[in-house]
Design a protein around this motif. Structure first.
Motif, PDB file in Angstrom:
ATOM      1  N   CYS A  43       0.826  -1.206   0.000  1.00  0.00           N
ATOM      2  CA  CYS A  43       0.000   0.000   0.000  1.00  0.00           C
ATOM      3  C   CYS A  43       0.860   1.257   0.000  1.00  0.00           C
ATOM      4  O   CYS A  43       1.945   1.280   0.580  1.00  0.00           O
ATOM      5  CB  CYS A  43      -0.906   0.059   1.225  1.00  0.00           C
ATOM      6  N   LEU A  44       0.329   2.284  -0.624  1.00  0.00           N
ATOM      7  CA  LEU A  44       0.863   3.641  -0.549  1.00  0.00           C
ATOM      8  C   LEU A  44      -0.159   4.460   0.219  1.00  0.00           C
ATOM      9  O   LEU A  44      -1.343   4.486  -0.154  1.00  0.00           O
ATOM     10  CB  LEU A  44       1.057   4.232  -1.949  1.00  0.00           C
ATOM     11  N   VAL A  88      11.088   2.150  -6.054  1.00  0.00           N
ATOM     12  CA  VAL A  88      12.031   3.029  -6.729  1.00  0.00           C
ATOM     13  C   VAL A  88      11.283   4.151  -7.439  1.00  0.00           C
ATOM     14  O   VAL A  88      10.306   3.904  -8.150  1.00  0.00           O
ATOM     15  CB  VAL A  88      12.866   2.219  -7.745  1.00  0.00           C
ATOM     16  N   PRO A  89      11.743   5.409  -7.247  1.00  0.00           N
ATOM     17  CA  PRO A  89      11.066   6.529  -7.895  1.00  0.00           C
ATOM     18  C   PRO A  89      11.299   6.554  -9.402  1.00  0.00           C
ATOM     19  O   PRO A  89      12.350   6.158  -9.892  1.00  0.00           O
ATOM     20  CB  PRO A  89      11.685   7.757  -7.234  1.00  0.00           C
ATOM     21  N   GLU A  90      10.270   7.026 -10.112  1.00  0.00           N
ATOM     22  CA  GLU A  90      10.369   7.304 -11.540  1.00  0.00           C
ATOM     23  C   GLU A  90      10.133   8.792 -11.734  1.00  0.00           C
ATOM     24  O   GLU A  90       9.219   9.357 -11.127  1.00  0.00           O
ATOM     25  CB  GLU A  90       9.312   6.529 -12.335  1.00  0.00           C
ATOM     26  N   SER A  91      10.956   9.405 -12.567  1.00  0.00           N
ATOM     27  CA  SER A  91      10.839  10.846 -12.808  1.00  0.00           C
ATOM     28  C   SER A  91      10.521  11.127 -14.262  1.00  0.00           C
ATOM     29  O   SER A  91      10.873  10.356 -15.156  1.00  0.00           O
ATOM     30  CB  SER A  91      12.133  11.565 -12.433  1.00  0.00           C
ATOM     31  N   GLU A 130       9.221  13.692  -9.730  1.00  0.00           N
ATOM     32  CA  GLU A 130       8.854  12.306  -9.425  1.00  0.00           C
ATOM     33  C   GLU A 130       7.376  12.120  -9.765  1.00  0.00           C
ATOM     34  O   GLU A 130       6.516  12.854  -9.290  1.00  0.00           O
ATOM     35  CB  GLU A 130       9.109  12.001  -7.956  1.00  0.00           C
ATOM     36  N   VAL A 131       7.091  11.114 -10.600  1.00  0.00           N
ATOM     37  CA  VAL A 131       5.704  10.894 -11.056  1.00  0.00           C
ATOM     38  C   VAL A 131       5.140   9.560 -10.585  1.00  0.00           C
ATOM     39  O   VAL A 131       3.933   9.344 -10.663  1.00  0.00           O
ATOM     40  CB  VAL A 131       5.592  10.993 -12.594  1.00  0.00           C
ATOM     41  N   ALA A 132       6.008   8.659 -10.118  1.00  0.00           N
ATOM     42  CA  ALA A 132       5.542   7.329  -9.702  1.00  0.00           C
ATOM     43  C   ALA A 132       6.642   6.639  -8.907  1.00  0.00           C
ATOM     44  O   ALA A 132       7.798   7.080  -8.904  1.00  0.00           O
ATOM     45  CB  ALA A 132       5.172   6.485 -10.912  1.00  0.00           C
ATOM     46  N   VAL A 155       4.645  -3.407  -8.850  1.00  0.00           N
ATOM     47  CA  VAL A 155       3.496  -2.646  -8.374  1.00  0.00           C
ATOM     48  C   VAL A 155       3.825  -1.178  -8.539  1.00  0.00           C
ATOM     49  O   VAL A 155       4.817  -0.690  -8.000  1.00  0.00           O
ATOM     50  CB  VAL A 155       3.162  -3.003  -6.906  1.00  0.00           C
ATOM     51  N   ARG A 156       2.978  -0.495  -9.298  1.00  0.00           N
ATOM     52  CA  ARG A 156       3.234   0.900  -9.663  1.00  0.00           C
ATOM     53  C   ARG A 156       2.232   1.818  -8.976  1.00  0.00           C
ATOM     54  O   ARG A 156       1.025   1.613  -9.084  1.00  0.00           O
ATOM     55  CB  ARG A 156       3.146   1.052 -11.167  1.00  0.00           C
ATOM     56  N   PHE A 157       2.751   2.818  -8.301  1.00  0.00           N
ATOM     57  CA  PHE A 157       1.916   3.856  -7.684  1.00  0.00           C
ATOM     58  C   PHE A 157       2.227   5.182  -8.383  1.00  0.00           C
ATOM     59  O   PHE A 157       3.348   5.660  -8.322  1.00  0.00           O
ATOM     60  CB  PHE A 157       2.206   3.985  -6.189  1.00  0.00           C
TER      61      PHE A 157
END
Length: 131
Positions: free
Chosen positions: A38-39, A101-104, A109-111, A127-129
């Motif tokens: 969970c986020l 791990v962050p995605e930019s 940072e978008v996910a 699992v992508r948030f």
């Protein structure tokens, strides 16, 4: 151990008060265990919280800054013990490792994409948030 559980409980309770949005949770079944990642989004300019549960039992709750590279080691005691089914992999110890791990995109940072292994089992897979 009891103090740690109380501290996590107070942290989670205080976090829910500040949460801007409801929790985003994803479930996956691995070896007959239900894994839930969970986020819990923080309010504006606050930290997010990532939680991992196995069969409805909290394994960890981590602030986003400390969720990227996680390793938890458990030495399984000799004799009769109560263990998570995923911990019973035949060895004397088991490790949960992975991270969110962050995605930019364009410098923001978008996910976060979460992957965790519990010993040899991939318990949280891509699992992508998104924010």
């Amino acid at each position: 151990m009891k103090n740690i559980a109380l501290s996590i409980g107070f942290l989670c309770a205080s976090f829910f008060v500040q949460a801007a949005e409801p929790p985003q949770c994803r479930q996956q079944t691995v070896e007959n265990s239900v894994i839930e990642m969970c986020l819990l989004p923080g309010a504006a300019f606050q930290h997010d919280l990532y939680t991992l549960k196995a069969d409805k039992v909290m394994i960890f709750a981590l602030v986003d800054d400390y969720s990227e590279n996680v390793q938890l080691d458990h030495v399984i005691p000799e004799g009769l013990t109560i263990e998570f089914p995923l911990s019973k992999q035949g060895g004397k110890s088991v490790t949960i490792k992975g991270g969110c791990v962050p995605e930019s995109k364009e410098g923001a940072e978008v996910a976060r994409v979460c992957n965790f292994h519990w010993g040899k089992h991939h318990i949280v897979k891509d699992v992508r948030f998104e924010f």
